[in-house]
Design an enzyme around this catalytic site. Structure first.
Site, PDB file in Angstrom:
ATOM      1  N   SER A  74      -3.923  -3.261   3.448  1.00  0.00           N
ATOM      2  CA  SER A  74      -3.367  -2.028   3.696  1.00  0.00           C
ATOM      3  C   SER A  74      -4.608  -1.051   3.605  1.00  0.00           C
ATOM      4  CB  SER A  74      -2.306  -1.480   2.925  1.00  0.00           C
ATOM      5  OG  SER A  74      -1.585  -0.524   3.742  1.00  0.00           O
ATOM      6  N   GLU A  75      -4.951  -0.497   4.650  1.00  0.00           N
ATOM      7  CA  GLU A  75      -6.162   0.289   4.769  1.00  0.00           C
ATOM      8  C   GLU A  75      -6.423   1.290   3.975  1.00  0.00           C
ATOM      9  OE1 GLU A  75      -4.028   0.028   7.161  1.00  0.00           O
ATOM     10  OE2 GLU A  75      -3.811   1.811   8.477  1.00  0.00           O
ATOM     11  N   ASN A  76      -5.253   1.774   3.234  1.00  0.00           N
ATOM     12  CA  ASN A  76      -5.615   2.942   2.209  1.00  0.00           C
ATOM     13  C   ASN A  76      -6.186   2.351   0.818  1.00  0.00           C
ATOM     14  OD1 ASN A  76      -2.978   1.654   1.636  1.00  0.00           O
ATOM     15  ND2 ASN A  76      -2.552   3.099   0.269  1.00  0.00           N
ATOM     16  N   GLY A  77      -6.254   1.031   0.842  1.00  0.00           N
ATOM     17  CA  GLY A  77      -7.177   0.409  -0.236  1.00  0.00           C
ATOM     18  C   GLY A  77      -6.532  -0.733  -1.165  1.00  0.00           C
ATOM     19  N   SER A 100     -12.626  -0.546   2.184  1.00  0.00           N
ATOM     20  CA  SER A 100     -11.194  -0.874   2.964  1.00  0.00           C
ATOM     21  C   SER A 100     -12.016  -0.994   4.164  1.00  0.00           C
ATOM     22  CB  SER A 100     -10.235  -0.093   2.892  1.00  0.00           C
ATOM     23  OG  SER A 100      -9.381  -0.550   3.540  1.00  0.00           O
TER      24      SER A 100
END
Lengths: 217, 232
Positions: A45-48, A87
């Protein structure tokens, strides 16, 4: 014809062992529920986070553990947390093998529009532009037509673009299609859907070669 | 070395109307709650805020929007905020939307002394307007400039008086890169520890990037989308 769960189930068949996968908001999120037996993938998930697990049990939600859709999640054993630049280094550097996202429009050259309706919806692109510009393998999960019944598979996108010539495959409620240099190539039909129905719902160039098999589940 | 200040009011000293501020966080996760409250109270106006999101109507940066203290937002995603949408559509609020990965890298580059870089994100879209295009490995890329700010506000889990920081869970997000890009970086932490208590191998943000630090109070840590599964 498939429902949203069916679209997710069909895309899950594309997953390959050992892949790192980024799932967008909406239908793509459902794919995590249908990972085929014996296939081991890691969700990013690109928030990390890598190693995102299912939603937490009630009472175990952690405000400090969310996905890019801001939903509370869990971390699986082996998960790892990182900052936003790291990320997107994973994404831009093509270390993530598959991106699945929704779309408002896809053109038969692979252009995608999914972030803005001028004057109506201006929420921002989030990570979508970085994802589509870099990923090698991009699958779009969406309904074949919009609420007004108009085709979402077009000759040319009318909405502001998210990325150019990037979509490789589309799975809709009616069909599986590959994006080729000649246009959308029909690969499979949804159960009970005819080639004619798919042709009628597709505005962009559609290639139909030989007998088109029905999806198998 | 002691970078500890008494509280949020002390920590925001020097912030003036018209300034550009960076604020860490993703949605409401990992936002500097105490500093945002202090900025609201201080009444500073015409701020340009660089932040991935703009909060919700009654929390996070939404609190500054409510008081019309923000002139411009630089963000990647601003949904979930009706007041924001109203101010944007009426033209009261200027908005610069940029791809999330480019936003993160622009902050990192700003902090790392790299003035600009090429990225494929946004090529062929309205994000690319007016930007230099160059081909590398036969692929088009656009030139994105670094971002810095006179003040950056970040939220960490643990910190010490040297400014060393450890974040918790996905509350890390934009905080480390914004800590790097602030001329004066203010860190608010849930737990302040003595130097030496943080294992040097596990510190996420080295104290060199932090100028002021304080222990925050009354964290609400609001959840934006509470999603759960039933217990079987």
């Amino acid at each position: 014809m498939l429902d949203k769960q069916g679209i997710a189930k069909r895309i899950a068949q594309e997953l390959q062992n050992g892949w790192y996968v980024n799932l967008g908001i909406g239908i793509p999120t459902l794919i995590a529920n249908y990972i085929p037996e014996g296939i081991d993938v890691v969700f990013q998930s690109e928030n990390g986070i890598l190693g995102m697990g299912p939603f937490p049990f009630e009472g175990e939600e952690d405000a400090d553990l969310i996905n890019a859709g801001k939903q509370t999640i869990t971390a699986l054993p082996g998960a790892v947390i990182f900052d936003s630049s790291n990320s997107f280094a994973m994404i831009r550097g093509q270390h993530v093998q598959l991106t699945v996202l929704g779309a408002m429009e896809v053109a038969d050259n692979g252009d995608i529009a999914n972030w803005k309706i001028p004057g109506k919806m201006v929420k921002g692109m989030g990570g979508a532009m970085d994802l589509v510009a870099s990923a090698d393998n991009i699958i779009v999960a969406m309904m074949h037509t919009n609420r007004k019944g108009h085709s979402k598979l077009l000759k040319q996108c009318s909405l502001p673009l998210t990325g150019v010539r990037c979509v490789k495959k589309i799975v809709t409620n009616l069909a599986v299609l590959d994006v080729t240099d000649q246009g959308f190539k029909l690969i499979e039909r949804a159960p009970g859907v005819s080639v004619e129905e798919i042709q009628a719902a597709t505005e962009g160039r559609l290639i139909v070669e030989g007998d088109i098999p029905e999806m198998q589940f | 070395m002691n970078k500890i200040v008494a509280n949020a009011e002390e920590a925001i000293k020097g912030v003036e109307s018209g300034m550009t501020l960076m604020l860490g966080g993703f949605g409401l996760c990992g936002i500097p709650e105490n500093c945002i409250s202090a900025l609201v109270k201080s009444g500073v106006k015409d701020l340009t805020c660089i932040s991935n999101n703009a909060g919700v109507d009654d929390f996070g940066l939404g609190l500054l929007l409510q008081k019309k203290q923000i002139k411009k937002m630089i963000s990647s995603y601003v949904g979930e905020n009706d007041e924001f949408e109203r101010q944007m559509l009426s033209g009261e609020l200027e908005v610069d939307l940029i791809p999330q990965g480019s936003l993160a890298e622009r902050c990192r580059a700003g902090g790392a002394g790299i003035p600009a870089f090429f990225t494929p994100a946004g090529y062929g879209t309205e994000v690319a307007h007016g930007k230099e295009v160059r081909f590398f490995n036969d692929k088009p890329h656009i030139l994105e400039a670094a971002l810095t700010a006179p003040f950056a506000f970040v939220k960490a889990w643990k910190g010490d008086r040297f400014g060393n920081l450890i974040f918790k869970g996905t509350a890390r997000n934009f905080n480390p890169v914004m800590a790097m890009a602030g001329k004066i970086t203010v860190a608010e932490v849930e737990i302040m520890v003595e130097p030496g208590e943080l294992d040097p191998n596990t510190i996420h943000t080295p104290g060199v990037f932090v100028q002021r630090i304080f222990k925050g109070t009354n964290y609400e840590k609001r959840i934006e989308q509470r999603t759960v599964r039933p217990k079987i």
